[in-house]
Design an enzyme around this catalytic site. Structure first.
Site, short mmCIF file in Angstrom:
data_model
loop_
_atom_site.label_atom_id
_atom_site.label_comp_id
_atom_site.label_asym_id
_atom_site.label_seq_id
_atom_site.Cartn_x
_atom_site.Cartn_y
_atom_site.Cartn_z
N SER A 43 0.83 -1.21 0.00
CA SER A 43 0.00 0.00 0.00
C SER A 43 0.86 1.26 0.00
O SER A 43 2.02 1.25 0.44
CB SER A 43 -0.90 0.04 1.22
N1 SAM Z 1 -0.76 -4.22 3.81
C1 SAM Z 1 -0.02 -4.74 2.69
C2 SAM Z 1 1.37 -4.21 2.67
O1 SAM Z 1 1.72 -3.39 3.48
O2 SAM Z 1 2.12 -4.68 1.81
C3 SAM Z 1 -0.66 -4.49 1.38
C4 SAM Z 1 -1.89 -5.22 1.20
S1 SAM Z 1 -2.45 -5.39 -0.42
C5 SAM Z 1 -3.01 -3.80 -0.80
C6 SAM Z 1 -3.88 -6.32 -0.11
C7 SAM Z 1 -3.66 -7.75 0.22
O3 SAM Z 1 -4.88 -8.29 0.64
C8 SAM Z 1 -3.20 -8.59 -0.94
O4 SAM Z 1 -1.99 -9.18 -0.63
C9 SAM Z 1 -4.30 -9.63 -1.10
O5 SAM Z 1 -3.83 -10.88 -1.49
C10 SAM Z 1 -4.87 -9.65 0.29
N2 SAM Z 1 -6.22 -10.20 0.42
C11 SAM Z 1 -7.29 -10.05 -0.41
N3 SAM Z 1 -8.36 -10.73 0.07
C12 SAM Z 1 -7.95 -11.30 1.23
C13 SAM Z 1 -8.58 -12.13 2.20
N4 SAM Z 1 -9.84 -12.50 2.09
N5 SAM Z 1 -7.86 -12.50 3.26
C14 SAM Z 1 -6.57 -12.14 3.41
N6 SAM Z 1 -5.93 -11.38 2.51
C15 SAM Z 1 -6.60 -10.96 1.44
#
Ligand code: SAM
Length: 673
Positions: free
Chosen positions: A72
């Site tokens: 993010s």
């Molecule tokens: N916070 C992270 C970082 O600092 O790198 C970035 C997160 S990224 C924007 C969103 C993440 O949410 C992705 O890696 C995606 O695979 C994950 N995601 C999507 N749906 C999800 C779920 N149901 N449970 C867990 N993770 C999920």
């Protein structure tokens, strides 16, 4: 052969970049919680990036990590953590570990961070990185985060880093009482609203909308299904098979006119037919021709079609001053001058004054119950509204006045600057006044019969002002981040006020609305829909169908009254000739300087020709010609947006009223000094 060696940044250089980012990219943009700023300054973001992207670690953007996911944007990480209102030492759950970066930042504040990632490869990599760099209080799990992580529940805060269609119930169930869930939600897979859910009790939750955001989808049992991809509104629009020389079709359909006052309006009135609501727009807030043509159509609707009220995109108490004057009311007028705040030229101008004087005269020959009223739909007058309610209650019910004074006192510190109330309340540094203003409205409504029996018109004023304060209080809490929620809240308030007016004025009442094209034209036909925004036009369409008639205006060039910044001085600015690919350019190329036409007949050649999405220009109280394309143009489908379009190829700025032009008028004259 010479090889250019790439400079690898040193730790000291990274630290300097990080400090700059925290100062200029995060603090300067409004994140002020010292715990969050320190945590952001402490965690090296480069450690969570693939080698080849490390040099961009402190650019304020999301960056790709493996499996098509992103780390993010630093500002949004800080913003979300601030929104979680952590004080230090908490138990926190994060959904969407991604690279592990946000979890590492959280670990600087919380006692324990539990983080869940849906993609196994990412969960593994993040766990390894976090371990390598010693973030021992972060615990990573591979799984579907929409189900939370029950084993460690309940949590003081849950932060979700992916956008879902709705709030997963498993997550709210895992919050402590008083705990906060910060999550992007919205029915577009890539554009959402960031909301904060606070668990108030076992069964009660409070919802606050914080900002417009754009996250990757939250995929899982209580999120999106993996293969659920729906087309956005732009893709669903009907497209004509081929271009049909639009400017020629326009020229043929155009009903040309010359002087505004001499325009034959019968064809337009015939198209309006039996509609009870006519919404008349304007493409700028500062163009004389739009105001004059709007007034002229309104006069015809009042005189020839029996319309009962005019409702403007202006504040209720200011318009009430005008209403008092035009309806020759007996009660004392309010003490303030109508429309004396920025942007004064929007209503305090010769064009509006001419209409108001005309209405005053017309009404003088009518019995009180047949007089045409003038109302304000907008909500920027929180403090004048409070002033009015207290003045009213002092007269009719001093005991209730004392209670109301106490309740509204909560907002007194923010009288001069309600926007900072919004910020203080949002960041948790100040208790919100929501309960108090809602209670004041309830007190008033509980006695509605007793009050309304004395004077129904004054009670309408008081109850509308009390409703306005409730919505304005919410508005200022959401507007701080310029979010879609605040836009929607304002337009919903304007629409609800319109419905109250239809009910208040006798059954079968008919009203005219004066507001900007962006409020009047159906938002569903513009790019606003993709952002989840609606407006009065869209709500009217939905509720009243063809019983409301939406009129839009446009211009190619000329001058306009506008400011360069919010609160800035009035300037007369030159309107640039319209951009290529805009509707305005097509109208200009029809070589018909002034015209109108209806847009409801889908088979008409000009309507078919206009059905392709194009750019459209909107100028509000601010006009920035230098960045016109990005700040003033948006995409729309004109025949879906309006029922009628009125074109002035060249236009002039509206003429603001000067103080000396009002001298010598009686106290009841609304445009006071
Ligand atoms: N916070 C992270 C970082 O600092 O790198 C970035 C997160 S990224 C924007 C969103 C993440 O949410 C992705 O890696 C995606 O695979 C994950 N995601 C999507 N749906 C999800 C779920 N149901 N449970 C867990 N993770 C999920």
């Amino acid at each position: 052969m010479a090889v250019a060696l790439k400079h690898v940044l040193t730790d000291a250089e990274f630290t300097k970049l990080r400090d700059d980012m925290v100062k200029h990219g995060i603090r300067a943009r409004g994140v002020r919680d010292p715990l969050v700023l320190e945590a952001m300054a402490a965690v090296p973001r480069q450690d969570f990036l693939p080698q080849e992207l490390r040099e961009f670690a402190y650019d304020d953007t999301p960056l790709p990590i493996a499996a098509g996911q992103t780390i993010s944007q630093p500002y949004i990480v800080a913003f979300m953590i601030e929104a979680a209102l952590l004080k230090g030492g908490e138990q926190v759950l994060e959904i969407g570990t991604g690279s592990g970066y946000a979890a590492a930042v959280l670990s600087q504040i919380a006692r324990d961070v539990y983080t869940v990632e849906r993609i196994g490869q990412l969960a593994e990599k993040a766990a390894a990185t976090l371990e390598e760099y010693g973030y021992s209080n972060v615990h990573v799990r591979h799984g579907d985060g929409t189900r939370g992580w029950q084993a460690h529940a309940p949590y003081d805060a849950i932060i979700v880093a992916a956008g879902g269609p709705a709030i997963p119930e498993s997550l709210t169930a895992q919050l402590k009482i008083g705990g906060r869930l910060v999550i992007p939600v919205g029915d577009g897979e890539r554009a959402q609203e960031l909301v904060r859910i606070t668990r108030v009790s076992d069964t009660e939750f409070r919802r606050e909308e914080l900002a417009d955001v754009r996250f990757v989808p939250l995929i899982g049992d209580e999120g999106w299904q993996p293969d659920n991809v729906r087309p956005g509104p732009a893709q669903r629009r009907p497209m004509p098979r081929r271009e049909e020389a639009p400017e020629k079709a326009i020229a043929q359909a155009a009903e040309p006119f010359g002087a505004i006052d001499a325009t034959e309006l019968s064809p337009l009135l015939a198209r309006i037919g039996e509609a009870d609501l006519v919404l008349i727009g304007e493409a700028t807030h500062g163009t004389s021709e739009f105001y004059r043509m709007r007034a002229s159509i309104t006069r015809a609707l009042i005189e020839r079609r029996g319309f009962n009220f005019v409702a403007i995109e202006g504040d209720w108490p200011d318009a009430a001053r005008i209403d008092h004057y035009v309806r020759h009311r007996d009660a004392k007028p309010s003490e303030w001058t109508a429309f004396a705040r920025f942007p004064t030229w929007m209503w305090r101008n010769h064009e509006v004054r001419d209409f108001v004087d005309w209405l005053h005269k017309l009404n003088s020959a009518r019995r009180a119950e047949n007089r045409v009223a003038f109302h304000g739909l907008d909500l920027y007058s929180m403090h004048d509204s409070i002033r009015f309610i207290l003045q009213y209650l002092d007269e009719v019910d001093p005991e209730t006045a004392a209670v109301a004074r106490e309740r509204y006192g909560c907002l007194t510190p923010w009288q001069k600057d309600p926007a900072s109330y919004g910020h203080a309340a949002l960041t948790g540094t100040f208790q919100t006044c929501e309960a108090q203003v809602v209670a004041a409205l309830k007190d008033l409504m509980a006695k509605r019969n007793a009050y309304a029996d004395k004077d129904g018109e004054r009670f309408l004023d008081a109850s509308q002002n009390a409703q306005l304060v409730v919505n304005a209080e919410r508005y200022y809490r959401t507007m701080y981040y310029g979010s879609r929620a605040s836009w929607n809240l304002r337009d919903q308030h304007m629409f609800d006020t319109l419905k109250t007016l239809l009910k208040h004025h006798r059954p079968g009442a008919k009203g005219v609305v004066w507001a900007h094209n962006s409020h009047v034209g159906n938002a569903g036909a513009t790019e606003m829909a993709g952002r989840g925004e609606f407006n009065i036009g869209a709500l009217c369409r939905k509720q009243f169908g063809r019983n409301c008639y939406l009129i839009g205006f446009g211009t190619d060039r000329g001058t306009v009254a506008a400011a360069s910044d919010w609160g800035g001085a009035l300037e007369i600015k030159t309107v640039r000739p319209s951009q290529k690919q805009s509707y305005e350019r097509l109208m200009h190329e029809s070589e018909t300087p002034r015209f109108m036409f209806g847009l409801r007949d889908r088979t008409a050649p000009h309507v078919r020709a206009l059905f392709r999405p194009r750019l459209e220009r909107a100028i509000g109280v601010i006009y920035r010609p230098d960045s016109e394309l990005s700040s003033h143009y948006f995409e729309a489908v004109l025949p879906d947006q309006f029922d009628e379009y009125i074109w002035f190829d060249e236009t002039q700025a509206v003429s603001p009223l000067k103080a000396h032009e009002i001298e010598g008028y009686p106290d009841t004259y609304p445009f006071g000094l």
